[in-house]
Design an enzyme around this catalytic site. Structure first.
Site, PDB file in Angstrom:
ATOM      1  N   CYS A 298       0.859  -1.180   0.000  1.00 14.29           N
ATOM      2  CA  CYS A 298       0.000   0.000   0.000  1.00 14.29           C
ATOM      3  C   CYS A 298       0.899   1.235   0.000  1.00 14.29           C
ATOM      4  O   CYS A 298       2.109   1.121  -0.235  1.00 14.29           O
ATOM      5  CB  CYS A 298      -0.993  -0.014   1.158  1.00 14.29           C
ATOM      6  SG  CYS A 298      -0.288   0.212   2.806  1.00 14.29           S
TER       7      CYS A 298
ATOM      8  N   ARG B   5      -3.397  -0.715   5.386  1.00 16.12           N
ATOM      9  CA  ARG B   5      -3.932  -1.801   4.569  1.00 16.12           C
ATOM     10  C   ARG B   5      -2.979  -2.971   4.400  1.00 16.12           C
ATOM     11  O   ARG B   5      -3.366  -4.126   4.606  1.00 16.12           O
ATOM     12  CB  ARG B   5      -4.331  -1.266   3.184  1.00 16.12           C
ATOM     13  CG  ARG B   5      -5.450  -0.264   3.224  1.00 16.12           C
ATOM     14  CD  ARG B   5      -5.702   0.365   1.875  1.00 16.12           C
ATOM     15  NE  ARG B   5      -4.593   1.243   1.494  1.00 16.12           N
ATOM     16  CZ  ARG B   5      -4.500   1.857   0.335  1.00 16.12           C
ATOM     17  NH1 ARG B   5      -5.426   1.674  -0.599  1.00 16.12           N
ATOM     18  NH2 ARG B   5      -3.483   2.658   0.064  1.00 16.12           N
TER      19      ARG B   5
ATOM     20  N   ASP C 254      -8.522   3.167   1.640  1.00  7.50           N
ATOM     21  CA  ASP C 254      -7.505   3.429   2.654  1.00  7.50           C
ATOM     22  C   ASP C 254      -8.154   3.962   3.928  1.00  7.50           C
ATOM     23  O   ASP C 254      -8.676   5.081   3.948  1.00  7.50           O
ATOM     24  CB  ASP C 254      -6.495   4.447   2.108  1.00  7.50           C
ATOM     25  CG  ASP C 254      -5.274   4.590   2.989  1.00  7.50           C
ATOM     26  OD1 ASP C 254      -5.309   4.152   4.165  1.00  7.50           O
ATOM     27  OD2 ASP C 254      -4.274   5.130   2.501  1.00  7.50           O
TER      28      ASP C 254
END
Length: 154
Positions: free
Chosen positions: A10, A16, A126
């Site tokens: 990420c 994440r 996100d």
């Protein structure tokens, strides 16, 4: 020696991708195949190198009974392109950066949501911005389940 090595990617490597790393590791342990898969995570930015996970990720993993210890954020490295069988991005920007670094290799580098198209997401939102760690967890869990099936581990 693990048969598969998976790197989740990420932007900052605190929300994440560490969630995906720990969820997949937990699922592999529960399925009795942890010895066949090695899991790690990294970020494309390097903004949080050396940091722990975001508290929202830590708390969500804890509530799910998933061990959240031993994490340190890091940036994607050149060696990751050869060290890992799969580099799995959380969104289009991360995918583009991985492809810039390692080339277009759709069999090795793809988005987590590509594994679960039936969920209707084109990326893993996100939670740094959405503050919805539950949504992120559900997508990561479903994607990790699908990855274990794709690899023939369950």
């Amino acid at each position: 020696m693990p048969q598969y090595k998976v790197l989740f990617v990420c932007l900052g490597n605190i929300c994440r991708s560490p969630m995906a790393e720990y969820v997949l590791r937990h699922q592999a342990e529960a399925a009795g195949v942890a010895h066949r898969i090695e899991v790690a995570s990294a970020g494309t930015s390097g903004w949080h190198d050396g940091a722990n996970m975001h508290r929202g990720t830590l708390n969500k993993l804890k509530r799910q009974g998933i061990d959240n210890r031993g994490f340190t954020s890091r940036k994607v490295q050149k060696s990751d392109g050869t060290d890992f069988n799969y580099l799995i991005a959380m969104d289009d920007d991360n995918l583009a950066e991985l492809e810039r670094l390692f080339g277009h290799r759709p069999e090795q580098i793809f988005k987590l949501t590509d594994l679960v198209p039936e969920l209707g997401y084109t990326h893993v939102p996100d939670p740094w911005y959405t503050d919805n760690f539950d949504e992120t967890y559900e997508l990561v869990r479903a994607g990790s389940d699908a990855l274990l099936k794709k690899l023939g581990l369950v």
